[in-house]
Design a protein around this motif. Structure first.
Motif, mmCIF file in Angstrom:
data_model
loop_
_atom_site.group_PDB
_atom_site.id
_atom_site.type_symbol
_atom_site.label_atom_id
_atom_site.label_comp_id
_atom_site.label_asym_id
_atom_site.label_seq_id
_atom_site.Cartn_x
_atom_site.Cartn_y
_atom_site.Cartn_z
ATOM 1 N N SER A 50 0.855 -1.297 0.042
ATOM 2 C CA SER A 50 -0.075 0.085 0.044
ATOM 3 C C SER A 50 0.987 1.303 0.244
ATOM 4 O O SER A 50 0.547 2.239 -0.554
ATOM 5 C CB SER A 50 -1.043 0.171 1.168
ATOM 6 N N GLU A 51 1.904 1.350 0.724
ATOM 7 C CA GLU A 51 2.923 2.455 0.661
ATOM 8 C C GLU A 51 3.612 2.808 -0.557
ATOM 9 O O GLU A 51 3.910 4.119 -0.748
ATOM 10 C CB GLU A 51 3.846 2.130 1.957
ATOM 11 N N ARG A 52 3.657 1.826 -1.360
ATOM 12 C CA ARG A 52 4.402 1.987 -2.600
ATOM 13 C C ARG A 52 3.768 2.246 -3.765
ATOM 14 O O ARG A 52 4.211 2.298 -4.891
ATOM 15 C CB ARG A 52 5.474 0.837 -2.648
ATOM 16 N N VAL A 53 2.376 2.065 -3.827
ATOM 17 C CA VAL A 53 1.610 2.035 -4.871
ATOM 18 C C VAL A 53 0.136 3.128 -4.486
ATOM 19 O O VAL A 53 -0.198 3.363 -3.360
ATOM 20 C CB VAL A 53 0.773 0.938 -5.105
ATOM 21 N N ASP A 54 0.003 4.036 -5.540
ATOM 22 C CA ASP A 54 -1.259 4.764 -5.167
ATOM 23 C C ASP A 54 -2.651 3.820 -5.565
ATOM 24 O O ASP A 54 -2.931 3.879 -6.626
ATOM 25 C CB ASP A 54 -1.310 6.068 -6.268
ATOM 26 N N LEU A 55 -3.051 3.190 -4.491
ATOM 27 C CA LEU A 55 -4.242 2.607 -4.779
ATOM 28 C C LEU A 55 -5.535 3.241 -5.252
ATOM 29 O O LEU A 55 -6.608 2.553 -5.538
ATOM 30 C CB LEU A 55 -4.422 1.846 -3.359
ATOM 31 N N GLU A 56 -5.529 4.563 -4.845
ATOM 32 C CA GLU A 56 -6.792 5.334 -5.516
ATOM 33 C C GLU A 56 -6.695 5.051 -7.082
ATOM 34 O O GLU A 56 -7.857 5.350 -7.564
ATOM 35 C CB GLU A 56 -6.328 6.607 -5.180
ATOM 36 N N ALA A 57 -5.715 4.697 -7.723
ATOM 37 C CA ALA A 57 -5.661 4.701 -9.087
ATOM 38 C C ALA A 57 -5.733 3.312 -9.524
ATOM 39 O O ALA A 57 -5.401 3.030 -10.654
ATOM 40 C CB ALA A 57 -3.997 5.283 -9.583
ATOM 41 N N THR A 79 -7.693 -2.457 1.672
ATOM 42 C CA THR A 79 -7.772 -1.406 0.782
ATOM 43 C C THR A 79 -9.291 -1.348 0.098
ATOM 44 O O THR A 79 -9.375 -0.099 -0.678
ATOM 45 C CB THR A 79 -6.682 -1.379 -0.719
ATOM 46 N N ARG A 120 -7.726 -0.237 -14.465
ATOM 47 C CA ARG A 120 -6.445 -0.100 -13.899
ATOM 48 C C ARG A 120 -6.146 -1.010 -12.854
ATOM 49 O O ARG A 120 -6.778 -1.367 -11.777
ATOM 50 C CB ARG A 120 -6.663 1.232 -13.243
ATOM 51 N N ASP A 150 0.806 -0.959 -11.984
ATOM 52 C CA ASP A 150 2.144 -1.021 -11.267
ATOM 53 C C ASP A 150 2.309 -3.084 -10.906
ATOM 54 O O ASP A 150 1.283 -3.455 -11.078
ATOM 55 C CB ASP A 150 2.253 -0.675 -9.726
#
Ligand SMILES: O=P(O)(O)OC[C@H]1O[C@H](OP(=O)(O)OP(=O)(O)O)[C@H](O)[C@@H]1O
Ligand SMILES: Nc1ncnc2[nH]cnc12
Length: 186
Positions: A50-57, A79, A120, A150
């Motif tokens: 979660s910290e490494r990826v923009d989960l909103e996207a 998430t 996405r 990602d």
């Protein structure tokens, strides 16, 4: 190293290494479901991703069977992003995409269902070794015209040639096997 990953690193250093036709294969809860994996380690993996990826996207988390499933599940629960499992079994749906997976020590067919054009996608797996699995799943995602946001693996083996991997892959830890033990690269 991210301090939340310390328990994972500690347990990896103790993982047994077995020979699979000349391939040094470590056995760990993250990559094999055995020995038992501590819930705190599963949570740390989900948090680390979660910290490494923009989960909103991200519309869908995609994880290959079998050992991507527990990480994809933990991440999905954390998430609220839906999970798709890439299966080793065909369902015969008209939109199903089949690809061939070759790993460092085996091969199989993989079947993608449940991802639509324009979705996405975050691709998650336990370990990157030869990269054959990631490449195969990426090919399937490309075939359905998904947007790959990602790729994150828990562990990247730096002692196995994955020069053929054509995409950027983020790992939580980089590891290698030396003298029958797993080493963590700092
Ligand atoms: O980078 P590669 O060389 O492709 O290796 C990595 C893949 O190998 C393992 O899967 P495998 O298909 O062996 O089985 P499992 O997940 O069903 O245990 C692992 O879970 C990765 O998906
Ligand atoms: N469990 C595992 N240990 C080491 N390398 C691997 N490559 C794929 N799965 C693996």
């Amino acid at each position: 190293m991210d301090s939340t990953l310390e328990p994972l690193a500690r347990s990896l250093r103790q993982a047994p290494v077995v020979d699979r036709d000349g391939y040094e294969y470590f056995v760990h809860g993250v990559t094999d479901g055995i020995p038992p994996v501590e819930p705190a380690v599963l949570s740390a993996v989900a948090d680390g991703i979660s910290e490494r990826v923009d989960l909103e996207a991200v519309d869908k988390i995609v994880a290959p069977e079998a050992m991507g499933i527990h990480h994809g599940t933990a991440l999905s629960i954390a998430t609220d992003v839906p999970l798709v499992v890439v299966r080793k079994r065909s369902y015969g749906f008209p939109e199903e995409v089949a690809v061939h997976q070759e790993t460092s020590y085996g091969e199989s067919e993989l079947y993608l269902n449940g991802v639509d054009a324009g979705d996405r996608v975050l691709l998650v797996d336990d370990v990157l070794s030869s990269g054959g699995t990631i490449e195969a799943v990426c090919d399937a995602l490309e075939a359905v015209e998904a947007e790959l946001v990602d790729i994150v693996v828990v562990l990247r083996r730096v002692d196995v040639d994955h020069a053929d991997v054509s995409r950027d892959v983020t790992s939580l830890l980089d590891v290698r096997v030396r003298d029958g033990k797993v080493e963590i690269l700092e």
